[in-house]
Structures are given as structure tokens and as C-alpha cells.
Design an enzyme around this catalytic site. Structure first.
Site, mmCIF file in Angstrom:
data_model
loop_
_atom_site.group_PDB
_atom_site.id
_atom_site.type_symbol
_atom_site.label_atom_id
_atom_site.label_comp_id
_atom_site.label_asym_id
_atom_site.label_seq_id
_atom_site.Cartn_x
_atom_site.Cartn_y
_atom_site.Cartn_z
ATOM 1 N N HIS A 48 3.067 0.183 -14.132
ATOM 2 C CA HIS A 48 3.309 -1.119 -14.764
ATOM 3 C C HIS A 48 3.723 -1.033 -16.228
ATOM 4 C CE1 HIS A 48 1.985 -2.642 -10.981
ATOM 5 N NE2 HIS A 48 2.677 -3.709 -11.315
ATOM 6 N N ARG A 104 5.723 -11.524 -11.328
ATOM 7 C CA ARG A 104 4.452 -10.795 -11.231
ATOM 8 C C ARG A 104 3.402 -11.568 -12.030
ATOM 9 N NH1 ARG A 104 7.924 -5.993 -11.449
ATOM 10 N NH2 ARG A 104 7.350 -4.602 -9.747
ATOM 11 N N ARG A 107 4.715 -14.515 -7.057
ATOM 12 C CA ARG A 107 3.887 -13.641 -6.231
ATOM 13 C C ARG A 107 2.418 -13.909 -6.537
ATOM 14 N NH1 ARG A 107 3.984 -7.276 -6.685
ATOM 15 N NH2 ARG A 107 3.001 -7.681 -8.694
ATOM 16 N N GLU A 144 5.207 -4.215 1.990
ATOM 17 C CA GLU A 144 5.063 -3.034 1.131
ATOM 18 C C GLU A 144 4.022 -2.058 1.671
ATOM 19 O OE1 GLU A 144 3.915 -4.278 -2.842
ATOM 20 O OE2 GLU A 144 2.536 -5.776 -2.105
ATOM 21 N N ASN A 159 8.278 -0.040 -4.108
ATOM 22 C CA ASN A 159 7.449 0.851 -4.938
ATOM 23 C C ASN A 159 6.202 1.259 -4.165
ATOM 24 O OD1 ASN A 159 9.265 0.083 -6.910
ATOM 25 N ND2 ASN A 159 7.897 -1.401 -7.850
ATOM 26 N N ASP A 160 5.507 0.252 -3.625
ATOM 27 C CA ASP A 160 4.308 0.565 -2.853
ATOM 28 C C ASP A 160 4.662 1.133 -1.488
ATOM 29 O OD1 ASP A 160 2.065 0.104 -4.478
ATOM 30 O OD2 ASP A 160 2.433 -2.046 -4.401
ATOM 31 N N ARG A 195 2.127 6.523 -6.941
ATOM 32 C CA ARG A 195 3.337 6.215 -7.716
ATOM 33 C C ARG A 195 3.160 6.477 -9.209
ATOM 34 N NH1 ARG A 195 3.474 -0.318 -6.864
ATOM 35 N NH2 ARG A 195 4.349 -0.548 -8.952
ATOM 36 N N CYS A 198 12.545 -6.259 -3.795
ATOM 37 C CA CYS A 198 12.157 -6.501 -5.188
ATOM 38 C C CYS A 198 11.509 -5.271 -5.818
ATOM 39 C CB CYS A 198 11.243 -7.713 -5.307
ATOM 40 S SG CYS A 198 9.666 -7.492 -4.475
HETATM 41 C C1 PEP Z 1 6.483 -3.049 -5.116
HETATM 42 O O1 PEP Z 1 5.422 -2.563 -4.731
HETATM 43 O O2 PEP Z 1 7.610 -2.585 -4.828
HETATM 44 C C2 PEP Z 1 6.485 -4.255 -5.954
HETATM 45 C C3 PEP Z 1 7.599 -4.905 -6.226
HETATM 46 O O3 PEP Z 1 5.298 -4.676 -6.475
HETATM 47 P P1 PEP Z 1 4.513 -3.929 -7.661
HETATM 48 O O4 PEP Z 1 5.453 -2.912 -8.276
HETATM 49 O O5 PEP Z 1 4.112 -4.984 -8.628
HETATM 50 O O6 PEP Z 1 3.363 -3.307 -6.956
HETATM 51 MG MG MG Z 2 3.591 -3.683 -4.843
#
Ligand code: PEP
Ligand code: MG
Length: 584
Positions: free
Chosen positions: A192, A302, A338, A436, A459-460, A470, A507
Site C-alpha cells: 500500500h 479504496r 470498495r 481476488e 494483486n491479491d 505481495r 483494478c
Molecule cells: C487487488 O488485490 O488487486 C486490489 C485491487 O486490491 P488491494 O490492492 O487494495 O488489495
Molecule cells: Mg485486494
């Protein structure tokens, strides 16, 4: 003679070039090596009292500055911190430590505030318990003053932040105008801190091995140059390298201007396939920039950043204001809110969630709804109310299966019925899910028909598919989302969304990487949501490619052996299209 400095390489995490004095933010606020007690107990006590006084004054100044910036709630946090720094019970506790154990003042204040925090943690009142984190924070602040470690929150002069990692809450609160760049020895491009850096347009490089040793070896006034596009970091650059970085800064600025100029161009492939580009934002203030860069709405708001750095959750009214501000900035294009995604690397002290061995696999996001339904109900009520001003979509993170979707829909119904019962004016919202978790892809047919849209959180999805945290820089080789395993999951999701007849967007950060964006288009994704600074580069990549070529490459990529192989395929298209455009 001066050398060319130390050239290091990390992961490019947020585009842009930064140059300036290095400021180290330590994870441990008081490194043991810097805790040296003087033999004179009275002198040590005097140092402690001075440091506590100046920390208290600093905190009051900070509170005034934050209030003047229009953030009255956040200002209250610092007023409370100032009172803790001046609390005689805490100072007396630290004095007793020095007298009894002969320790230095920094060790003493950390011990005294930790003991006070531990007592507070034993209280039954949840709000009081949450204050323990504040007490520890103030102890760390006084200790930092004593040993001369930089005050992260104040960042008195413009500087490049260096450190092992950067807490998301710090990334959200450091004064942006003074934050010239971020270079971290650990972390990853999807942590983040990096996501915030991209959102705020702060150049960042993460996973820079050897960074802290090089900075410390170069001495206190060392300068650092970072390139957030190439991942290059130079510690103590010579005049030639400095000039080179200044040139790069100038060209990064002209690229930014070009992105604004191109904002009106349709994101359409050469053979006429239209793609919708949306923005990922963390605060309503970013919506304006995103709209100016040509985003057709927000694909991911977010909301957890609204919950950070405060003593209690934002009220329903505050959330309505924040969501409405984003809706108004987009004048008719939808804003996708979200629901709160906390846990993992986004802890919130006042929620006092019990520690877990594996927070990324724990009670995070929608899984909190069982114990804390009010958090989600307040958000949903606020979303419904903001929808009276323009189109609002709401999606739930970390949906694993049909039962999670049922939980979501029950919360939505409860929020709506509650508002109508109270005759509160509201609009309509469209409800969707984030996909995700691998189970959500594989079981998508069992619940996509219940919702209006889905958004892939790559990402997740990548970290859970490939079992690689990650945020762990040591696992960098697993972090490329172009891994064929992830592409297969994207393809399965596209097919499931088609069967359900609903919209699917992406996203995750991969949507903002021009090469990966081309792969997503080839796989059938038609909506891409990204950090606003990526809108220009992704728009140009799409306009220079042929959808039929991308589809062919994507099909072949599904059976590639590695992310590098996939990347090479799509990079070749991006490069040839780029040279064709320049030649034209
Ligand atoms: C993701 O997991 O791809 C996502 C967009 O959410 P975050 O990065 O906030 O976990
Ligand atoms: Mg995520």
C-alpha cells in the site's frame, strides 16, 4: 576526488524522478546502537524532560497545521498525543526507569510508555484500549527526538524518504509537498505504500538491496537520486549523475503534460475496439486529477484510507461527504466504492482486531462482517445517500464463494431498508464483487448471476495463486502478474462474466502497466482501472495496438512457461507500435 556514488537497483514502484537529501525512517524508531546512557543520571533525566517538552510542542504545532489544512478530526489525534507527551505519570515512570536501571532516556521513555500501553490494553472498553497505540506512538516520538532519528510525520525539509518499509498510514500522512521520493529496501510494488505513492505522484523504488547500508556509510547529509520508472537509485551521486537526474526530472514533467494533453483521445485499438479506462483512488481529492487525465469514472475507491490515522471510524455523514465529492468530480461517470478491506497490511488500531498468525489468510475485509456488521452497514448507507448525487457502484473485497455474496446482499438489503424506514433520501447503487481469491474465479458461476459487476483484484489474486506474499521483496520473481497461471484465471473470469452477462473490469496494479494492459485486452477485458498517472501510458499503448494481434498473443501466452516469456511477447507489440507512432 568524488566518486560517481553507489548505483543500486530496485523495483520501479511509482513513476517519476526524485532527487534530494535522504531521510531515514526506521521501522524500529530507536535503533539500539543510538541508545547510549550518560553516566550522569541527572543529565539523562534533564534530556528526557526536554525531549518530552519539545515533542509535546511539536505535536501542538502539528495539530494546528492539520486543522488549518481542513482536517479537524485528524488534528484532534495530535492534540491528544501532545497531552500524552506532557502526562506527568508517564514522565515520572520514565524517570524512575533511569534512576532504577541507569538506562538512557530513550530506552526509559519507551519502557514507560510500553508499560502504560500494556495497562490500557487490559481494559474492557474498546475505545480506551485503542488508545494504547497512541501512547506507544508518543513514546516512540520522544525517543526519536532523543536519538535524532527523523520525525517521519513532520518531514521538516524536502527529502527522499529511505527505509526498510513504510507504513501505509505514514505514506498517507507525510506532507506531500516535501516528499521528493521514496526508496525502500523492502516492500513491493503492490504494497500500500507503493500504491499511495503512485496515487499521489511521488516517485518510488522498492526492494532496493543494500540501500540502508549505502546511505548510512555515506554519512548524514547524503543525497539520493531515484528513478521510479527504471528502478535505479544512486546514493551520493556525483555532479554528472545529478545533472542526468535533473534532465530526467524535466522529461518526466513533460510526459506528465503530455498525459494531460492526450486525456481527450479515445482509448481505442487501431482496429476500433473501445476500452474503458477508469481510475483507482484512495481519497476523494484524487478524483479531480483522475478526471482531468481522462478517466471515465472510478473503478476502485479504496475506502480504508478514510479509516486510517484517526481515533474512531468516520461517521456516516463524513463518508457521504467523501463519496459525494468523488461522484461530483466525475459528473455522471460512475464511482465504484470498495467496502472496507482491512487486515493484512492495512491494520487499523481502533478496531483492535486480535493478532493473527497469517493476517492475509485471516479475518480481513468482508470476513469481518460477522463480528462488525456496523462497519459495512454504515458504508452502504453512506453509498446509498451519495448515490442521490450521481452513479455509485459498491463492491465487496475478498469474496470467496456464493455464501460471501449472500452475506453481502443481506447487508445491502439491511442498509436500504434502514434508510427507507428512516425516510432518508437515497439513490440506487449497483452491487458487485471483487474477484481476488482463486476460489472466487473457480466458483464464479455460482454467484456472478447475483451481482451486477465484478472486478479482478489481480494483486491479491496473484499472491494467493502463487503463494507469494505481495509485500515480500525476497519473492520478487513471483510478483509479475503476467504469469501464465494468472492469465488463465483472468481468462476463466472473462468467460464466467460473459456467461452471467455482467461487466468485468481489472483494478489490480497490472491494469496500469501498459504491457500487461495489452495482455488483458487480448484476454477479453474491456475495462481497466488504474492509478491516475498510468492513464496516459496505457491509453497510448491501447491506441497503438491491434486487438486481433493482442487476442492471438494472449491465446499463445496461456501456454507459455513464464511471465518473462509473456512479457517479451507483448513488449514486442508495444515497442513496434511505439516506433511506428514516432515515425508517423
Ligand atoms: C487487488 O488485490 O488487486 C486490489 C485491487 O486490491 P488491494 O490492492 O487494495 O488489495
Ligand atoms: Mg485486494
Amino acid at each position: 576526488m568524488k566518486t560517481a556514488g553507489t548505483l543500486l537497483h530496485g523495483v520501479a514502484a511509482a513513476a517519476g524522478v526524485g532527487f534530494g537529501p535522504a531521510r531515514e525512517i526506521a521501522r524500529d524508531p530507536v535503533p539500539a546502537a543510538r541508545r547510549v546512557a550518560s553516566a550522569d543520571v541527572a543529565a539523562e533525566i534533564a534530556l528526557l524532560r526536554d525531549a518530552a517538552r519539545s515533542a509535546s510542542m511539536e505535536l501542538r504545532t502539528m495539530a494546528r497545521a492539520v486543522r488549518a489544512d481542513g482536517h479537524a478530526d485528524e488534528a484532534a489525534i495530535f492534540v491528544a498525543h501532545a497531552a500524552i507527551a506532557a502526562d506527568p505519570a508517564i514522565i515520572d515512570g520514565a524517570v524512575a526507569e533511569i534512576q532504577a536501571r541507569g538506562v538512557d532516556a530513550a530506552t526509559a521513555i519507551v519502557a514507560a510508555t510500553s508499560a502504560a500501553a500494556a495497562q490500557i490494553e487490559g481494559l474492557s472498553d474498546e475505545l480506551l484500549r485503542a488508545r494504547a497505540a497512541d501512547v506507544r506512538d508518543v513514546g516512540d516520538r520522544i525517543a526519536r527526538t532523543l536519538v535524532g532519528v527523523v520525525e517521519a510525520e513532520l518531514l521538516p525539509e524536502p527529502a527522499v524518504i529511505v527505509g526498510e518499509d513504510l507504513a501505509p498510514s505514514l505514506a498517507a500522512t507525510l506532507p506531500r509537498e516535501r516528499l521528493l521520493g521514496i526508496a525502500l529496501e523492502g516492500s513491493s510494488a503492490t504494497a500500500h505504500a507503493a500504491i499511495l505513492a503512485r496515487a499521489y505522484g511521488i516517485p518510488a523504488v522498492v526492494g532496493v538491496a543494500g540501500l540502508l547500508a549505502a546511505v548510512r556509510a555515506a554519512g548524514p547529509a547524503v543525497h539520493v537520486a531515484i528513478d521510479g520508472s527504471s528502478g535505479e537509485v544512486i546514493v551520493d551521486p556525483d555532479p554528472v549523475s545529478r545533472d542526468r537526474f535533473r534532465d530526467r526530472m524535466a522529461s518526466a514533467e513533460s510526459a506528465r503534460r503530455r498525459d494531460v494533453d492526450d486525456a481527450g483521445l479515445a482509448p481505442e485499438t487501431l482496429d476500433g475496439l473501445a476500452i474503458t479506462l477508469l481510475a483507482n483512488i484512495g481519497t476523494p481529492a484524487e478524483a479531480g486529477t483522475a478526471a482531468a487525465l481522462g478517466a471515465r469514472g472510478v473503478g476502485l475507491f479504496r475506502t480504508e484510507f478514510l479509516f486510517l490515522e484517526r481515533p474512531s471510524p468516520p461517521s456516516e455523514d463524513e463518508q457521504v461527504d467523501a463519496y459525494r465529492q468523488a461522484v461530483e468530480a466525475f459528473g455522471g461517470n460512475p464511482v465504484t466504492i470498495r467496502l472496507l478491506d482491512v487486515g493484512g497490511d492495512k491494520p487499523i488500531p481502533y478496531l483492535a482486531l486480535p493478532p493473527e498468525d497469517n493476517p492475509f489468510l485471516g479475518v480481513r475485509a468482508l470476513r469481518l462482517a460477522g463480528d462488525r456488521p456496523e462497519l459495512f452497514l454504515t458504508q452502504l448507507r453512506a453509498a446509498y445517500r451519495a448515490a442521490a448525487s450521481g452513479p455509485v457502484k459498491v463492491m465487496a473485497p475478498m469474496v470467496a464463494d456464493a455464501s460471501d455474496v449472500a452475506t453481502l446482499l443481506e447487508l445491502v438489503a439491511e442498509a436500504r431498508v434502514g434508510l427507507d424506514h428512516d425516510s432518508v433520501p437515497r439513490g440506487e447503487i449497483s452491487i458487485g464483487v471483487m474477484v481476488e481469491i482463486p476460489s472466487a474465479v473457480l466458483a464464479a458461476d455460482s454467484f456472478l448471476g447475483e451481482v451486477a459487476f465484478a472486478s479482478l483484484g489481480t494483486n491479491d489474486l496473484l499472491q494467493y495463486t502463487i503463494a507469494a506474499d505481495r509485500g515480500n521483496a525476497a519473492l520478487r520473481r513471483y510478483h509479475d502478474p503476467l504469469h501464465p497461471a494468472l492469465l488463465r484465471l483472468v481468462r476463466l473470469s472473462v468467460e464466467a462474466a460473459d456467461r452471467a452477462g455482467i461487466e468485468l473490469s481489472v483494478c489490480g496494479e497490472m491494469a496500469g502497466d501498459p504491457i500487461a494492459a495489452l495482455a488483458l485486452v487480448g484476454l477479453g477485458v474491456r475495462q481497466l482501472s488504474m492509478t491516475p498517472s498510468s492513464l496516459g501510458p496505457v491509453r497510448r499503448a491501447i491506441r497503438s495496438a491491434d486487438a486481433s494481434v493482442l487476442e492471438r498473443l494472449a491465446l499463445a501466452a496461456l501456454t507459455d512457461a513464464s511471465a518473462e516469456g509473456v512479457r517479451a511477447r507483448f513488449a514486442a507489440v508495444a515497442v513496434s507500435a511505439d516506433s511506428a507512432r514516432r515515425g508517423s
